[in-house]
Design an enzyme around this catalytic site. Structure first.
Site, short mmCIF file in Angstrom:
data_model
loop_
_atom_site.label_atom_id
_atom_site.label_comp_id
_atom_site.label_asym_id
_atom_site.label_seq_id
_atom_site.Cartn_x
_atom_site.Cartn_y
_atom_site.Cartn_z
CG HIS A 1 -0.47 0.24 2.52
ND1 HIS A 1 -0.19 -0.78 3.42
CD2 HIS A 1 -0.19 1.39 3.17
CE1 HIS A 1 0.24 -0.26 4.55
NE2 HIS A 1 0.25 1.06 4.43
CG ASP B 1 0.40 -4.12 2.85
OD1 ASP B 1 0.92 -3.61 1.85
OD2 ASP B 1 -0.36 -3.49 3.60
CB SER C 1 2.71 1.79 6.37
OG SER C 1 1.46 1.85 6.98
#
Length: 714
Positions: free
Chosen positions: A84, A220, A649
């Site tokens: 992402h 991810d 992240s």
């Protein structure tokens, strides 16, 4: 003894109560954290984590494109981050015919690595404390405006002194609400190329349904490579650039994780508000966040109608949609968590105790009105907070909220120009038009704009809305559909062709009367407006909040404090830690998930839970290679109790030896209050197991040459 007990009660909300709480400066690890970390399983010295003169872990961790974290995992500049985090770049490089977002991509060699138009990584070089220097320039008699001016002047000097003629980016940042200041030195690399990603069905498995949830089964991750000139210096993109040989890259462990293993995370957490007063929490829960959630959901729904009909539109809006969706669910989770745990009420008790201390004779002159001032600020800005979040939702989801204003200001500066200056400006404006309109889909933009104008005008009832929007609404019974359709048909901003035609024959009067320009100008003027009353409230609040934090720290000076996150490099440490058993998870213990559990969620052709045929076949054959856990299962995700937030992240999750065991990508929705208050029982970080990453690259994608670059520890 009573005084000590009072202090311990007062400051329970802001002191770290467990080793796993806190986002710590690397320069203070030796003094504040190293012994705790050793007891938990760290085997590195503080110097091996952060060193100015020698390579250390900090040299392998970069800020990725300003909003995420990434880590270097090979001597040739290979970078690993979340799927992402790379989403926007992957979408930009994709077409309906070569859809890397949907189908995945793996560069077969360096020549096949792809350059997005704009992507950079930022290396952290060093930091230092300049609190005494900066605060020595201010005094208690200054107004907030005078104080800010003096501080900004000193900051400019410090940044100039340390940038070495432009070689480095230097940033001076306030901490503890302006009670401390540190400068950070960075080096940016802008030639960053796309190496590979799994298909979206792996990289985004679970979609919005599983976002912020556990158990989780998401691969991810995505991969990039940093390039520099032949001497390893930052350079603009060139075919002659070579892969960067970093000072340090992380070894990658295949040993796996067990419950209670030590785990630390280095990264760039974006924003926490652990010192936020109770009034701020109440304002967010009841006024700001509900408006944020409603405006975001409306924008998502309008976008999705068009994205589902056209593959190109889906690609063009994929990144915007994903960003809006992520924070839509985050803010709703925060409303639920902060309400359920009565966080505002808990903090209000702490503030009441502080107010008692603050109004003792020795403290009253400086701190006596702090709580009253803070509470007054929130009571007078609640309706504004609701209004501002509806307006921000309009700006966040509609390109036409700000674009005509930005492009129109460019046209305004263009009118008086002549000669070479005008030629240069013409080229710049054409470039801006190409960029603005390159991925716009006008039917979608019309629907989003009309819907958001209606929501903003009808829901921001407690605070005066932008006047032109109010005028249009009153004339059309607050249905903006016809206005928007007519505006697009007649405006110079209604399409790329119209904007280009105007550039060839500009006219100041036409621009002045253009309805989309007037609308956008109205929105941006309202967004930036500040009344004298608001400026006064802001100044009073700024001073009071600073004194609140100062007073709390002064009352208990021997405690260990960590500053709120603000996108500067931090370290958080804790352990691999389970949640209570969950029947949705097939794993024996609820701190990890398995590929078998992922396959159990499979729904053929479902937008969120489809899986590639090859992955299903590999699972059926149990073809896991060297990446299986010793218990025989293929690991996917695992939990730690590290203290992270947005911006983390893509952060590396490291074991006690500093080896890469996973990368952080999410938190659990039960702990969504974590940006305001750390919950030692609920707080979890959700991580991709590095063994799953390597298995996808090697066994699923057949890109073993990428794994072979890494330093693998078995």
């Amino acid at each position: 003894m009573k005084k000590l007990i009072l202090f311990l009660t007062m400051f329970v909300m802001v002191l770290p109560v467990r080793a796993d709480e806190g986002m710590w400066f690397l320069m203070f690890i030796e003094r504040l954290n190293h012994r705790d970390m050793q007891k938990m399983g760290l085997q590195l010295t503080a110097e091996e984590i952060y060193s100015i003169n020698h390579h250390s872990l900090k040299d392998a961790v970069v800020q990725f494109n300003g909003g995420c974290t990434a880590e270097l995992i090979s001597k040739d500049g290979l970078v690993l981050t979340n799927h992402h985090c790379g989403y926007g770049a992957i979408a930009e490089l994709s077409t309906p015919e070569a859809n890397y977002l949907k189908d995945g991509y793996w560069a077969k060699d360096r020549s096949a690595e792809l350059k997005p138009s704009s992507l950079y990584v930022r290396f952290f070089v060093r930091m230092d404390d300049v609190s005494k220097r900066i605060l020595g320039k201010v005094n208690a008699n200054m107004t907030e405006a005078e104080r800010e001016k003096a501080i900004n002047q000193e900051i400019a000097l410090i940044e100039k002194e340390n940038n070495e003629g432009g070689k480095y980016t230097v940033s001076v940042r306030p901490f503890f609400q302006g009670n401390e200041y540190y400068y950070f030195v960075y080096q940016d690399y802008k030639d960053v190329r796309f190496v590979g990603t799994p298909p979206e069905s792996i990289g985004k498995f679970g979609g919005d349904t599983d976002n912020w949830e556990w158990p989780r089964h998401t691969g991810d991750f995505s991969m990039f490579r940093i390039y520099g000139d032949k001497d390893g210096n930052p350079a603009e993109y060139s075919a002659n650039n070579v892969p960067l040989h970093p000072k340090y890259h992380l070894p990658v462990s295949l040993k796996g994780v067990q419950e209670n293993d030590f785990a630390m995370i280095l990264g760039y957490p974006g924003r926490t508000n652990r010192w936020m007063p109770s009034g701020g929490i109440e304002q967010n829960v009841k006024f700001a966040y509900p408006a944020w959630v409603e405006a975001s959901k409306l924008g998502m729904d309008k976008m999705k109608v068009h994205m589902d009909k056209d593959a190109k539109v889906r690609l063009d809006y994929a990144s915007k949609y994903a960003q809006v969706a992520n924070y839509w669910k985050n803010r709703q989770g925060m409303i639920d968590a902060l309400t359920k745990h009565k966080t505002a009420a808990t903090k209000a008790k702490v503030e009441a105790d502080f107010n008692t201390w603050a109004n003792k004779p020795a403290n009253k002159e400086k701190y006596g009105t702090v709580i009253a001032t803070i509470n007054n600020y929130y009571s007078k800005t609640n309706e504004k907070a609701r209004h501002d979040n509806y307006l921000t939702g309009l700006l966040r989801t509609s390109n036409y909220a700000a674009m005509p204003y930005s492009l129109g200001k460019g046209f305004e500066s263009y009118f008086p120009m002549t000669g070479a200056e005008k030629d240069k400006m013409t080229a710049g404006l054409q470039e801006a038009i190409d960029e603005y309109y390159g991925s716009l889909y006008l039917p979608l933009e019309k629907d989003v704009l009309a819907a958001q104008l209606h929501l903003y005008a009808t829901k921001s009832t407690g605070y005066e809305i932008a006047p032109y929007i109010a005028e249009i609404g009153k004339a059309n019974n607050y249905d903006y559909t016809k206005f928007v359709n007519d505006a697009f048909a007649n405006s110079i901003f209604g399409s790329k062709e119209k904007a280009e035609a105007y550039l060839k024959n500009p006219n100041a009067e036409v621009l002045k009367n253009d309805v989309l320009y007037k609308l956008s100008n109205d929105i941006m003027t309202k967004y930036r407006a500040k009344t004298d009353e608001q400026a006064k409230l802001d100044a009073e609040f700024s001073k009071a909040f600073r004194l609140l934090v100062e007073g709390m720290r002064q009352a208990n000076p021997d405690a260990k404090y960590y500053p709120d996150a603000n996108s500067t490099l931090r370290l958080t440490y804790g352990k691999v830690r389970s949640l209570p058993k969950d029947k949705r998870n097939d794993a024996k213990k609820n701190y990890y998930t398995t590929l078998q559990g992922e396959v159990a969620k499979y729904k053929p052709n479902d937008e969120e839970f489809d899986l590639p045929k090859r992955l299903m076949e590999l699972n059926e054959k149990k073809d896991f290679g060297q990446y299986a856990d010793k218990a025989g299962y293929m690991p996917v995700n695992f939990l730690t109790d590290n203290d992270i937030t947005g911006g983390n992240s893509g952060s590396p999750v490291l074991n006690g030896k500093g080896e890469l065991i996973g990368l952080a990508f999410d938190g659990n929705i039960e702990a969504m209050a974590g940006d305001v208050i750390f919950d030692k029982d609920l707080q979890r970080t959700i991580n991709v197991d590095i063994r799953y990453v390597l298995w996808i690259i090697d066994k699923y994608a057949g890109a073993k040459h990428i794994v072979d670059e890494m330093t693998i520890v078995k």
